[in-house]
Scaffold this motif. Structure first.
Motif, PDB file in Angstrom:
ATOM      1  N   VAL A   1      42.640  32.716  43.200  1.00 48.25           N
ATOM      2  CA  VAL A   1      41.910  33.907  42.772  1.00 48.25           C
ATOM      3  C   VAL A   1      42.725  35.146  43.121  1.00 48.25           C
ATOM      4  N   TYR A   2      42.886  36.040  42.136  1.00 51.27           N
ATOM      5  CA  TYR A   2      43.640  37.285  42.318  1.00 51.27           C
ATOM      6  C   TYR A   2      42.800  38.486  41.896  1.00 51.27           C
ATOM      7  N   ASN A   3      42.923  39.566  42.648  1.00 57.23           N
ATOM      8  CA  ASN A   3      42.470  40.867  42.180  1.00 57.23           C
ATOM      9  C   ASN A   3      43.642  41.414  41.378  1.00 57.23           C
ATOM     10  N   LEU A   4      43.443  41.696  40.121  1.00 58.32           N
ATOM     11  CA  LEU A   4      44.548  42.000  39.214  1.00 58.32           C
ATOM     12  C   LEU A   4      45.406  43.180  39.644  1.00 58.32           C
ATOM     13  N   GLU A   5      44.859  44.173  40.284  1.00 61.49           N
ATOM     14  CA  GLU A   5      45.651  45.345  40.631  1.00 61.49           C
ATOM     15  C   GLU A   5      46.710  45.065  41.703  1.00 61.49           C
ATOM     16  N   ARG A   6      46.652  43.920  42.374  1.00 63.39           N
ATOM     17  CA  ARG A   6      47.616  43.608  43.426  1.00 63.39           C
ATOM     18  C   ARG A   6      48.627  42.533  43.045  1.00 63.39           C
TER      19      ARG A   6
END
Length: 139
Positions: A78-83
């Motif tokens: 799982v990734y937070n897209l801004e990072r």
């Protein structure tokens, strides 16, 4: 965003070593999984060419149930897209292929452009310290 990496499995005494990858996007109440694979006709050396099909799943439960029914373990990153950022070239080892299959794949230009095997993608996601995933799920 969640990158899903499906591992190898054995079915009817036949080993399927290639693995699989899919992309899950959850925005608000929408949960969509994009699953691209060679679900159509295949041909060429080691079935190295074939018809690609993009399946779009609106139920993650249905998608993952199908993967699990094969005996496959799927790992989600799982990734937070801004990072997010990554360098895929250092992970291109073609994990899951035999020596002969790796040699055949290396003759193709498209294998030089990025990650080719799902096991290589999983190694990249697990080893990336600059853009570490926020959560890892195993289904």
């Amino acid at each position: 965003m969640e990158l899903l990496v499906g591992g190898p499995y054995t079915r009817d005494k036949e080993e399927h070593l290639f693995g699989h990858a899919a992309l899950r996007v959850v925005v608000g109440s929408k949960d969509i999984t994009y699953d691209f694979g060679r679900y159509g006709k295949t041909w060429g050396t080691f079935d190295s060419e074939g018809e690609g099909v993009l399946n779009v799943w609106t139920s993650f439960k249905t998608y993952i149930s199908g993967e699990n029914s094969l005996g496959r373990t799927t790992t989600g990153f799982v990734y937070n897209l801004e990072r997010s950022k990554a360098e895929p070239s250092q992970y291109r080892e073609m994990r899951g292929l035999s020596w002969a299959e790796r040699q055949a794949a290396r003759t193709q230009k498209w294998t030089q452009d990025g990650i080719f095997m799902p096991a290589d993608l999983q190694a990249m996601l697990e080893g990336n310290t600059e853009a570490r995933y926020d959560k890892k799920n195993v289904y």
